[in-house]
Design a protein around this motif. Structure first.
Motif, short mmCIF file in Angstrom:
data_model
loop_
_atom_site.label_atom_id
_atom_site.label_comp_id
_atom_site.label_asym_id
_atom_site.label_seq_id
_atom_site.Cartn_x
_atom_site.Cartn_y
_atom_site.Cartn_z
N ASN A 62 0.82 -1.21 0.00
CA ASN A 62 0.00 0.00 0.00
C ASN A 62 0.86 1.26 0.00
O ASN A 62 0.61 2.23 0.72
CB ASN A 62 -0.94 0.02 1.21
N VAL A 63 1.90 1.24 -0.83
CA VAL A 63 2.81 2.39 -0.95
C VAL A 63 2.12 3.49 -1.75
O VAL A 63 1.33 3.23 -2.66
CB VAL A 63 4.12 1.96 -1.63
N THR A 64 2.40 4.74 -1.40
CA THR A 64 1.87 5.90 -2.11
C THR A 64 2.91 6.42 -3.09
O THR A 64 4.09 6.52 -2.75
CB THR A 64 1.51 7.03 -1.13
N ILE A 65 2.51 6.74 -4.30
CA ILE A 65 3.40 7.40 -5.25
C ILE A 65 2.92 8.82 -5.44
O ILE A 65 1.71 9.09 -5.52
CB ILE A 65 3.49 6.63 -6.59
N MET A 66 3.87 9.74 -5.50
CA MET A 66 3.57 11.17 -5.47
C MET A 66 4.55 11.89 -6.40
O MET A 66 5.72 11.50 -6.48
CB MET A 66 3.72 11.68 -4.03
N GLY A 67 4.10 12.90 -7.12
CA GLY A 67 4.99 13.60 -8.02
C GLY A 67 4.51 14.98 -8.37
O GLY A 67 3.31 15.27 -8.37
#
Length: 618
Positions: free
Chosen positions: A376-381
């Motif tokens: 359940n990792v979050t990716i953000m950019g």
């Protein structure tokens, strides 16, 4: 009808006003250096944890090129190593009582943990890289940065130990833990002895960015209990970066070159091809500058008739995702007790270009074993990092990613969706007002958010009023006057950062599983209900829409001179309408709309859908 007073009866006591639960106190602030008192500095993080920082560069497991695009007869996009910074909750060795005392007195000892420079090394070369990216002479850029931010430090501690404590509540000075006991029992853990595990966020920078350009966002999230991995992409999208080599020259295998060798007749030394002699076979590293599209250098501009170089941008996103996978693999090594193995392979060490003399010295890898949530990792950019996030959410192979956050995304830079690659995971987009007036990009991002909503996932699309594209980067905080005068940013840059991180925290509070948010949320994570505004109640104004030539670049400020004059003389209304920072200092912008009116919500899920999702998440 007679009242109770007239009948001789005691009136019922008035109900006591509802009090908000006390949040844990902010972590002790780093001591300001003399330069930071007079020159440009970054604000301290406001969460209950101090923030640690480490820097890692590792050889890629499978060095390879991406696309057939070449420059100077070499592949332009090649993966040899992966470089990333890790912002994490750290341990300063203070008890809760000492922590409280330090927070009140702001006094520090001489032997405090060293802090990290904001500008990546080698700093002079990095300045020249920025000048090349902006197509301006490097000498004035290098001189100005040297006088302002070349020695600016992050409010983060180099190689500090991972925190083993839960944040403490500010209830009468008690050191009461903010661990949610019910959640701990559901997780099957003994909350008296358990050390906290931390959720993970993977962060991708935009064009011209670096691993520290959005440190205010990354560090702020880390201060609230996240491990944030900020990747420095080597795909030609950064202003300038250096790749250290491992000694076995794996990139030579990636090149379509004549690899035949000969020996010098007199010395007997191996003679390499002439071009190789001048480049990477002699030097233990090589430099990667911003890669301008061929014959279409300004493909990012809204009014560019030639459109976007889709071949280059798609290849860059493919490489960026590969770098993200490499960084995630490195986290797996750390979490499985193999931190020493990562330390031995690390190329950011004394003697290598761009490295600190400390390397990873002082880190106790045993404290990292089993301390990360790698599901359940979050990716953000940000910007092009937002386009990277969009594509990562669409890929079925990245099963460990469960939600994404877009910061002013360049939606047009992402590949088109297909029937097999569609977003089916929760998504939050926090945009700037300047990018909102770029209609093609706004419509594209809106369609991406609807793509997630149509698949049954939670989806929000918001805009921070008075903000511009760089409002979510450290440039806005370090150079607020230039941002206001040249880019016409209206919102206070620290307030824009606050709204960005708080929106992300509210989103993650909803989307992350219960075992990853075992804080007592009302106390530990500020909930300003920024995402609770129904999109139907949002009325977008176009007072600051710029002329076509400035679309997406800056805003327009009507009656700018008189407005700045009023701002200068502090004719800005009552303080009650002005938001404040953690220390109670007003965060005034050129215009202040009042707390609760600083964001527009263009798309949001129904409250019933949110409650259904939370219930399904436990």
């Amino acid at each position: 009808m007679h009242t109770k007073v007239e009948l001789g009866l005691e009136p019922e006591p008035e109900p006591e006003p509802e009090t908000k639960p006390a949040r844990p106190p902010p972590a002790p602030r780093p001591r300001k250096t003399l330069r930071e008192r007079f020159l440009h500095s970054l604000p301290p993080y406001t969460g209950p944890y101090p923030v640690g920082y480490m820097e890692v560069e590792l050889p890629a497991r499978e060095p390879r090129p991406f696309s057939h695009i070449k420059r100077n007869d070499e592949y332009a996009l090649k993966l040899d190593t992966v470089l990333f910074s890790v912002f994490y909750p750290c341990e300063l060795g203070l008890s809760p009582q000492e922590n409280k005392k330090e927070n009140q007195t702001r006094k520090w000892t001489r032997n405090e943990q060293p802090r990290v420079l904001w500008l990546p090394k080698p700093r002079g070369s990095t300045c020249r890289g920025y000048a090349k990216f902006f197509s301006i002479p490097h000498l004035p850029v290098q001189t100005y940065i040297a006088l302002t931010t070349m020695f600016t430090k992050l409010p983060a501690y180099h190689n500090a130990n991972l925190s083993a404590r839960w944040p403490t509540a500010a209830e009468g000075g008690s050191s009461k833990s903010t661990l949610d006991h019910d959640a701990a029992q559901k997780a099957g853990e003994n909350d008296r002895n358990v050390k906290p595990k931390f959720p993970v966020i993977m962060f991708s920078h935009g064009l011209g960015g670096s691993r520290t350009l959005c440190s205010s966002v990354c560090g702020e999230l880390a201060s609230f209990g996240f491990v944030v991995v900020a990747i420095e992409h080597r795909d030609g999208s950064g202003a300038r970066t250096y790749v250290n080599k491992t000694g076995r020259s794996p990139d030579l295998e990636d090149q379509d070159l004549d690899r035949t060798t000969a020996r010098e007749p007199r010395t007997g030394k191996i003679k390499l091809p002439r071009r190789r002699q001048k480049t990477s076979e002699i030097k233990p590293n090589y430099m990667v500058d911003y890669l301008f599209p061929k014959d279409n250098a300004f493909d990012t501009y809204p009014n560019n008739d030639r459109g976007i170089d889709t071949e280059l941008r798609a290849a860059q996103i493919e490489m960026r995702i590969a770098e993200t996978e490499e960084a995630y693999y490195a986290l797996g090594l750390i979490n499985s007790g193999k931190g020493d193995q990562l330390d031995a392979q690390n190329l950011r060490k004394k003697g290598n270009v761009g490295s600190s003399s400390k390397g990873l010295a002082g880190i106790d890898w045993r404290e990292w074993t089993g301390r990360l949530y790698l599901e359940n990792v979050t990716i953000m950019g940000h910007s092009f990092g937002g386009a990277t996030t969009i594509q990562a959410l669409r890929l079925e192979k990245l099963t460990w990613i469960s939600q994404g956050i877009l910061l002013d995304p360049w939606g047009l830079g992402a590949p088109d969706s297909t029937d097999k690659s569609r977003i089916r995971k929760p998504i939050l987009s926090v945009g700037s007002e300047a990018f909102m007036f770029w209609k093609e990009n706004f419509d594209c991002v809106a369609q991406i958010c609807r793509e997630a909503r149509d698949a049954g996932a939670l989806s929000w699309m918001t805009t921070i009023r008075g903000s511009t594209h760089l409002s979510m980067t450290d440039f806005a905080v370090l150079y607020p006057k230039w941002m206001s005068l040249l880019i016409k940013t209206i919102v206070n840059p620290k307030r824009a950062n606050h709204l960005t991180t708080r929106s992300a925290l509210e989103f993650l509070k909803i989307t992350l599983p219960l075992q990853q948010t075992r804080f007592r949320l009302p106390e530990s994570w500020a909930d300003e209900r920024l995402l609770n505004i129904p999109s139907s109640e949002t009325k977008v104004l176009f007072d600051h829409q710029p002329d076509d030539k400035w679309t997406a670049v800056r805003l327009k400020i009507p009656n700018e001179f008189s407005l700045r004059l009023r701002w200068y003389w502090k004719w800005r209304g009552k303080d009650a309408d002005v938001p404040k920072d953690a220390a109670g200092k007003p965060l005034r912008g050129l215009l202040n709309w009042g707390v609760g009116k600083e964001m527009w919500v263009h798309l949001s899920p129904d409250q019933a859908d949110v409650e259904r999702y939370i219930e399904g998440n436990g």
